[in-house]
Write a protein that holds these residues in place. Sequence first.
Motif, PDB file in Angstrom:
ATOM      1  N   THR A 132       0.845  -1.193  -0.046  1.00  0.00           N
ATOM      2  CA  THR A 132       0.226   0.024   0.067  1.00  0.00           C
ATOM      3  C   THR A 132       0.782   1.163  -0.013  1.00  0.00           C
ATOM      4  OG1 THR A 132      -0.020   0.151   2.458  1.00  0.00           O
ATOM      5  CG2 THR A 132      -1.851  -1.315   1.340  1.00  0.00           C
ATOM      6  N   GLN A 133       2.191   1.106   0.383  1.00  0.00           N
ATOM      7  CA  GLN A 133       2.749   2.290   0.339  1.00  0.00           C
ATOM      8  C   GLN A 133       3.367   2.822  -0.882  1.00  0.00           C
ATOM      9  OE1 GLN A 133       3.702   3.793   3.679  1.00  0.00           O
ATOM     10  NE2 GLN A 133       2.034   2.488   3.953  1.00  0.00           N
ATOM     11  N   MET A 134       3.173   1.845  -2.017  1.00  0.00           N
ATOM     12  CA  MET A 134       3.508   2.337  -3.154  1.00  0.00           C
ATOM     13  C   MET A 134       2.143   2.723  -4.288  1.00  0.00           C
ATOM     14  SD  MET A 134       5.839  -1.147  -3.892  1.00  0.00           S
ATOM     15  CE  MET A 134       6.608  -1.956  -2.672  1.00  0.00           C
ATOM     16  N   PHE A 135       1.258   2.785  -3.303  1.00  0.00           N
ATOM     17  CA  PHE A 135      -0.187   3.437  -4.089  1.00  0.00           C
ATOM     18  C   PHE A 135       0.179   4.878  -4.609  1.00  0.00           C
ATOM     19  CE2 PHE A 135      -3.244   0.164  -2.325  1.00  0.00           C
ATOM     20  CZ  PHE A 135      -2.581  -0.981  -3.345  1.00  0.00           C
ATOM     21  N   PRO A 136       0.074   5.342  -5.646  1.00  0.00           N
ATOM     22  CA  PRO A 136       0.078   6.806  -5.780  1.00  0.00           C
ATOM     23  C   PRO A 136      -1.144   7.210  -5.165  1.00  0.00           C
ATOM     24  CG  PRO A 136      -0.529   5.667  -7.886  1.00  0.00           C
ATOM     25  CD  PRO A 136      -0.247   4.571  -6.923  1.00  0.00           C
ATOM     26  N   ALA A 137      -0.928   8.599  -4.876  1.00  0.00           N
ATOM     27  CA  ALA A 137      -2.139   9.591  -3.977  1.00  0.00           C
ATOM     28  C   ALA A 137      -3.571   9.001  -4.641  1.00  0.00           C
ATOM     29  CB  ALA A 137      -1.621  10.816  -4.019  1.00  0.00           C
ATOM     30  N   THR A 138      -3.791   9.040  -5.918  1.00  0.00           N
ATOM     31  CA  THR A 138      -4.858   8.825  -6.491  1.00  0.00           C
ATOM     32  C   THR A 138      -5.367   7.682  -6.490  1.00  0.00           C
ATOM     33  OG1 THR A 138      -3.573   8.861  -8.485  1.00  0.00           O
ATOM     34  CG2 THR A 138      -4.581  10.910  -8.091  1.00  0.00           C
ATOM     35  N   MET A 139      -4.846   6.571  -6.081  1.00  0.00           N
ATOM     36  CA  MET A 139      -5.120   5.266  -6.272  1.00  0.00           C
ATOM     37  C   MET A 139      -6.242   5.075  -5.716  1.00  0.00           C
ATOM     38  SD  MET A 139      -3.156   2.381  -7.566  1.00  0.00           S
ATOM     39  CE  MET A 139      -3.628   0.788  -7.678  1.00  0.00           C
ATOM     40  N   LEU A 140      -6.268   5.423  -4.352  1.00  0.00           N
ATOM     41  CA  LEU A 140      -7.461   4.966  -3.574  1.00  0.00           C
ATOM     42  C   LEU A 140      -8.459   6.388  -3.260  1.00  0.00           C
ATOM     43  CD1 LEU A 140      -5.624   3.312  -0.606  1.00  0.00           C
ATOM     44  CD2 LEU A 140      -6.758   2.217  -2.196  1.00  0.00           C
ATOM     45  N   LEU A 141      -7.706   7.510  -3.655  1.00  0.00           N
ATOM     46  CA  LEU A 141      -8.610   8.668  -3.410  1.00  0.00           C
ATOM     47  C   LEU A 141      -9.622   8.815  -4.464  1.00  0.00           C
ATOM     48  CD1 LEU A 141      -8.829  11.424  -1.861  1.00  0.00           C
ATOM     49  CD2 LEU A 141      -6.938  12.361  -3.386  1.00  0.00           C
ATOM     50  N   LEU A 142      -9.096   8.288  -5.706  1.00  0.00           N
ATOM     51  CA  LEU A 142     -10.341   8.546  -6.764  1.00  0.00           C
ATOM     52  C   LEU A 142     -11.638   7.751  -6.380  1.00  0.00           C
ATOM     53  CD1 LEU A 142     -11.151   9.492  -9.560  1.00  0.00           C
ATOM     54  CD2 LEU A 142      -9.722   7.857 -10.462  1.00  0.00           C
ATOM     55  N   TYR A 166      -2.028  17.472   3.065  1.00  0.00           N
ATOM     56  CA  TYR A 166      -2.858  18.400   1.987  1.00  0.00           C
ATOM     57  C   TYR A 166      -3.727  17.985   0.965  1.00  0.00           C
ATOM     58  CZ  TYR A 166      -3.407  22.295  -1.382  1.00  0.00           C
ATOM     59  OH  TYR A 166      -4.091  23.179  -2.439  1.00  0.00           O
ATOM     60  N   VAL A 167      -3.134  16.995   0.304  1.00  0.00           N
ATOM     61  CA  VAL A 167      -3.816  16.801  -1.017  1.00  0.00           C
ATOM     62  C   VAL A 167      -5.208  16.000  -0.878  1.00  0.00           C
ATOM     63  CG1 VAL A 167      -3.360  14.889  -3.019  1.00  0.00           C
ATOM     64  CG2 VAL A 167      -1.456  16.292  -2.155  1.00  0.00           C
ATOM     65  N   VAL A 168      -5.277  14.924   0.049  1.00  0.00           N
ATOM     66  CA  VAL A 168      -6.331  14.486   0.417  1.00  0.00           C
ATOM     67  C   VAL A 168      -7.551  15.484   0.713  1.00  0.00           C
ATOM     68  CG1 VAL A 168      -7.797  12.696   1.574  1.00  0.00           C
ATOM     69  CG2 VAL A 168      -5.467  12.210   0.607  1.00  0.00           C
ATOM     70  N   VAL A 196      -9.380  17.612  -1.557  1.00  0.00           N
ATOM     71  CA  VAL A 196     -10.206  16.963  -2.737  1.00  0.00           C
ATOM     72  C   VAL A 196     -11.581  16.839  -1.698  1.00  0.00           C
ATOM     73  CG1 VAL A 196     -10.856  14.888  -3.592  1.00  0.00           C
ATOM     74  CG2 VAL A 196      -8.705  15.939  -4.190  1.00  0.00           C
ATOM     75  N   ILE A 251      10.302   5.327  -3.041  1.00  0.00           N
ATOM     76  CA  ILE A 251       9.142   5.117  -3.135  1.00  0.00           C
ATOM     77  C   ILE A 251       8.311   6.604  -2.693  1.00  0.00           C
ATOM     78  CG2 ILE A 251       6.753   4.274  -1.975  1.00  0.00           C
ATOM     79  CD1 ILE A 251       8.557   1.949  -1.753  1.00  0.00           C
ATOM     80  N   ASN A 295       6.577   9.046  -5.483  1.00  0.00           N
ATOM     81  CA  ASN A 295       5.193   9.458  -5.207  1.00  0.00           C
ATOM     82  C   ASN A 295       4.997  10.944  -4.282  1.00  0.00           C
ATOM     83  OD1 ASN A 295       3.655   7.582  -6.653  1.00  0.00           O
ATOM     84  ND2 ASN A 295       3.675   6.152  -5.064  1.00  0.00           N
ATOM     85  N   TYR A 302      -3.180  13.377 -10.580  1.00  0.00           N
ATOM     86  CA  TYR A 302      -3.986  14.259  -9.476  1.00  0.00           C
ATOM     87  C   TYR A 302      -4.733  15.228 -10.283  1.00  0.00           C
ATOM     88  CZ  TYR A 302      -5.090  16.803  -5.206  1.00  0.00           C
ATOM     89  OH  TYR A 302      -5.651  17.289  -4.109  1.00  0.00           O
ATOM     90  N   PHE A 342      -8.734  15.440 -10.513  1.00  0.00           N
ATOM     91  CA  PHE A 342      -9.674  16.353  -9.845  1.00  0.00           C
ATOM     92  C   PHE A 342      -9.763  17.722 -10.578  1.00  0.00           C
ATOM     93  CE2 PHE A 342      -8.017  13.115  -7.046  1.00  0.00           C
ATOM     94  CZ  PHE A 342      -8.990  12.461  -6.712  1.00  0.00           C
ATOM     95  N   SER A 376      -2.998   5.669 -12.733  1.00  0.00           N
ATOM     96  CA  SER A 376      -2.718   5.222 -11.245  1.00  0.00           C
ATOM     97  C   SER A 376      -2.138   4.029 -11.126  1.00  0.00           C
ATOM     98  CB  SER A 376      -3.992   5.360 -10.265  1.00  0.00           C
ATOM     99  OG  SER A 376      -4.427   6.891 -10.113  1.00  0.00           O
ATOM    100  N   LEU A 429       6.342   1.407 -10.270  1.00  0.00           N
ATOM    101  CA  LEU A 429       6.767   1.371  -8.780  1.00  0.00           C
ATOM    102  C   LEU A 429       7.299   0.104  -8.347  1.00  0.00           C
ATOM    103  CD1 LEU A 429       7.977   3.727  -7.107  1.00  0.00           C
ATOM    104  CD2 LEU A 429       5.603   3.863  -6.002  1.00  0.00           C
TER     105      LEU A 429
END
Lengths: 275, 296
Positions: A112-122, A209-211, A214, B225, B229, B255, B259, B271, B278
């Motif tokens: 999960t640490q490799m997920f880009p910010a948007t992966m779960l956020l979207l 900030y990023v989450v 949104v 990582i 990201n 992003y 958004f 994504s 990665l």
Amino acid sequence: MKGLFGKIGTYLVLAFFAFLSIYPVMRIITISLRPGDQLLSTSLAFIPEGASLDNYRELLFETGFLQWMGNSFFVSLVVTITGVALASTAGYALSRYRFRGKKSILSGLLITQMFPATMLLLPMYVMLINLQLLNTFLGIIVIYTATALPFCVWQMKGYYDTIPVALEEAAQIDGCSPWQAFYQVIFPLAAPALVITALFSFMTAWNEYVVANVVLQDSEMFTLPLGLKLFQSTLTTQWGLYAAGSLLVSIPVVALFLMLSRYLISGLTLGAVKG
Amino acid sequence: MAATKKDRLFLMALLAPTILIMLVVVAYPFFENVRISLSNMNIYHIRDWEVIGFQQYAAVFAEPRFWNILMKTFLWTGVNIVFHVTLGVFLAVILHQNFVVGKPAWRILLILPWALPQYITALTWRGMFNYEYGAINRVLTRYLNLPAVEWLTSPFEAFLAVILTNIWLGFPFMMVVALGALQSVPSELYEAAEVDGASKWSQFWNVTVPLLKPAMIPAITLGMIWTFNNINVVWLVSNGGEPNDQTHILVSFVYEAAFSMYRFGWAAALSMVIFVILFTFTQIFLNRTKATESVY
């Protein structure tokens, strides 16, 4: 090399990098003290001419700063409590027991640490729209908790690994249930790791900030990062408010961090090496 | 302990809440993201979207800017990590010398960039890069007699500004990890090397570096990582990719697509691509470094 020149060189290098480290902080202090008519000054003086605390007064009494701070505090506190509760129990299970699927859980958490910010956020964003939960604290608290959790679980597991199993075996022989052995014997011993886990969960929520950008849309609901960004984006008028706010937000964070940084690193390397 | 039947219930009680949260908040959205990446979801189709196959992936690879930004992301990650690690190890070695007075104080000063909230760092550096009022151009013109630089308005300089900010932000982490590792290096090793007539430089390469490796490899993996990201710094320093979307790395690019432009399906596909890159990259890196480790 060990001669006088080597020593002088060492101190020069240290002084140079120390200066680089604190310079931006000094800039913030300077800007926060500038009186209103000099906000856009090109001066590099550390204490500005006619220094005043006007920015702080305006920040506290004429903007949403206190409201944002309250929001941030509430969100961070809930995330911290949930994070510590979940990580301390799950970490214990992963440290003490061998069972099927344990490896997958541990490596799943790392992935999960490799997920880009948007992966779960979207998907979460789409879900929040459909549930009409956009712009609520619930949404953001859930996302933050899940973001902080993998690291916290690993952290706790690594620490429990260093506590001898003989301790709870002895407790169980004395008649404790497994839960009592965990809660009364091991849990208190893990205090240093719990402190780090709490700090980490709190920081995740406090600094994000990023989450927030949104999920939270109404300025009444803003957390500190969103609020401060608001000041910064209108650089021409509110640069001083931004600086004052940044200082107020940073001082307790930096103090806490510096007090705990030693444990943070021993925990970090421990968890990584033991993994 | 192997879990006996009696322990099973207890074990479940300890793990269940975390697993449940991770399933609901991580696993479900992950698979949902896969589904969205195969769909036509965008601003016109938020509720009435349908799965259409791999078209979004094709669109990602057909996007001319994708390859450019991918290269930029690698460049961004590489440059940052190289500077973080070399600066971090360099400062740790310097600070670790026996004669240095006031170690705790130096350490506190040098950790400061890491301790500050990242968004404050990023926004402050953005202010310092301001053409007219920013401290950096002031220093350049006033003390070094150099021309002012258009930090935030021309693409190359803006990207450089973002990298500089992130280098500043990241070296303390590597320094602290290296410091921790140095403390466990027995000084006899250096004494022995000295007796053998090894130069400082060869002592560094033959004694210090191999001993630092076990602590540094996990830190470097994590650092890669995080850097790959790291949307915070890029997004905040460049104010969302300014000028003209020229300062994006992959994660900020996606992003924005999600958004600001609501290209949900496309963003979900990108994504996935980022994640796969990665993931593969870290696996290769970890295998490589493990392989070299066993040679010792």
